[in-house]
Design a protein around this motif. Sequence first.
Motif, PDB file in Angstrom:
ATOM      1  N   HIS A  51       0.921  -1.324  -0.042  1.00 51.51           N
ATOM      2  CA  HIS A  51      -0.167  -0.131   0.155  1.00 51.51           C
ATOM      3  C   HIS A  51       0.999   1.168   0.127  1.00 51.51           C
ATOM      4  N   ARG A  52       0.823   1.937  -1.137  1.00 45.44           N
ATOM      5  CA  ARG A  52       1.695   2.992  -1.332  1.00 45.44           C
ATOM      6  C   ARG A  52       3.134   2.846  -0.908  1.00 45.44           C
ATOM      7  N   ASP A  53       3.832   3.460  -0.047  1.00 46.23           N
ATOM      8  CA  ASP A  53       5.204   3.201   0.112  1.00 46.23           C
ATOM      9  C   ASP A  53       5.448   2.183   1.278  1.00 46.23           C
ATOM     10  N   ARG A  54       4.526   1.215   1.741  1.00 43.38           N
ATOM     11  CA  ARG A  54       4.575   0.263   2.872  1.00 43.38           C
ATOM     12  C   ARG A  54       4.249  -1.026   2.200  1.00 43.38           C
ATOM     13  N   ALA A  55       4.985  -2.076   2.576  1.00 46.68           N
ATOM     14  CA  ALA A  55       4.696  -3.401   2.128  1.00 46.68           C
ATOM     15  C   ALA A  55       5.123  -4.655   3.151  1.00 46.68           C
ATOM     16  N   LEU A 128       8.370  -0.266   7.139  1.00 45.65           N
ATOM     17  CA  LEU A 128       7.633  -0.659   8.349  1.00 45.65           C
ATOM     18  C   LEU A 128       9.008  -0.888   9.242  1.00 45.65           C
ATOM     19  N   PRO A 129       8.872  -0.810  10.533  1.00 45.32           N
ATOM     20  CA  PRO A 129       9.555  -1.183  11.569  1.00 45.32           C
ATOM     21  C   PRO A 129      10.358  -2.515  11.452  1.00 45.32           C
ATOM     22  N   SER A 132       8.510  -8.078  14.207  1.00 43.46           N
ATOM     23  CA  SER A 132       7.657  -8.782  13.677  1.00 43.46           C
ATOM     24  C   SER A 132       6.208  -8.732  14.327  1.00 43.46           C
ATOM     25  N   ALA A 133       6.019  -7.968  15.339  1.00 40.27           N
ATOM     26  CA  ALA A 133       4.793  -7.288  15.940  1.00 40.27           C
ATOM     27  C   ALA A 133       4.054  -6.591  15.271  1.00 40.27           C
ATOM     28  N   VAL A 134       4.735  -5.816  14.364  1.00 37.45           N
ATOM     29  CA  VAL A 134       3.810  -4.729  13.855  1.00 37.45           C
ATOM     30  C   VAL A 134       2.705  -5.300  12.896  1.00 37.45           C
ATOM     31  N   GLY A 135       2.801  -6.418  12.406  1.00 36.28           N
ATOM     32  CA  GLY A 135       1.886  -7.074  11.428  1.00 36.28           C
ATOM     33  C   GLY A 135       1.095  -8.329  11.874  1.00 36.28           C
ATOM     34  N   ALA A 144      -0.523  -1.543  10.220  1.00 33.29           N
ATOM     35  CA  ALA A 144       0.790  -1.172   9.752  1.00 33.29           C
ATOM     36  C   ALA A 144       0.895  -0.683   8.248  1.00 33.29           C
ATOM     37  N   LEU A 145      -0.400  -1.012   7.552  1.00 32.95           N
ATOM     38  CA  LEU A 145      -0.172  -0.670   6.161  1.00 32.95           C
ATOM     39  C   LEU A 145      -1.252   0.532   5.924  1.00 32.95           C
ATOM     40  N   ALA A 146      -1.536   1.001   7.028  1.00 32.12           N
ATOM     41  CA  ALA A 146      -2.584   2.521   6.960  1.00 32.12           C
ATOM     42  C   ALA A 146      -3.740   2.348   6.176  1.00 32.12           C
TER      43      ALA A 146
END
Length: 209
Positions: A51-55, A128-129, A132-135, A144-146
Amino acid sequence: MTARARAPVVQLRQLRRLTLDDLAGARLPAAFFAEDSVTVARTLIGCVLVHRDRAGVVVETEAYLGPADLASHARFGPTARTSVMFGPGGVSYVYLCYGVHQMFNIVTGGEGEGQAVLIRAIAPYLGLPDDSAVGRGPGKVTQALALDRRHDRRDLARGDLFVAAPVAAPRIARGPRIGVAYAGAWADRPLRFWWRDHPAVSRTPPRRR
DNA sequence: GCGGGGATTAACT
DNA sequence: GTTAATCCCCGCG
């Protein structure tokens, strides 16, 4: 407790490292999502959700089979919310759960079938940071992906929300779906898929011995 | 309209 | 293990 020490760690170098431009060039076509939801749920593991600049790399999914599947939102037939599920595959379905969390799904199959795949966890890949917890968990994926309900009904074949081809070929495990105890016998069917031993998977059942 | 409940998560005891 | 948060969907009247 003896063998608890073996913490499964997925080495980053297992992954092909791609840029955002690379990912855009590797976008999966609508035909990928025209398959049945079980096939799509399984083959999505290792693909990249962008999504945009996050993956993030997809590490956990669930298949929802259609109106007969008593765990699925499609069980009431097409409604104002779920009519998108009865359209063609390759379109997003985002809804609010427990009044708090956004859930990101991809419609699969053909027109009128009501199939979808829930993305339950991603591993950070770009933007993304490195944690592993962020997603880890369906509510965390959208955070995470907004993503939110504004991203409902998006055509993944166009635009800045899409899935790119696999960057890994992991071992895949399967088991019953999470949080669908209300669905009777459907709750037990092994329609959840995950990257075995990946630290971003939301829940890991005890390993068989 | 009303009421029941949810494809979750974090923060409790 | 238990519970609150919090919104809106869906079936029914």
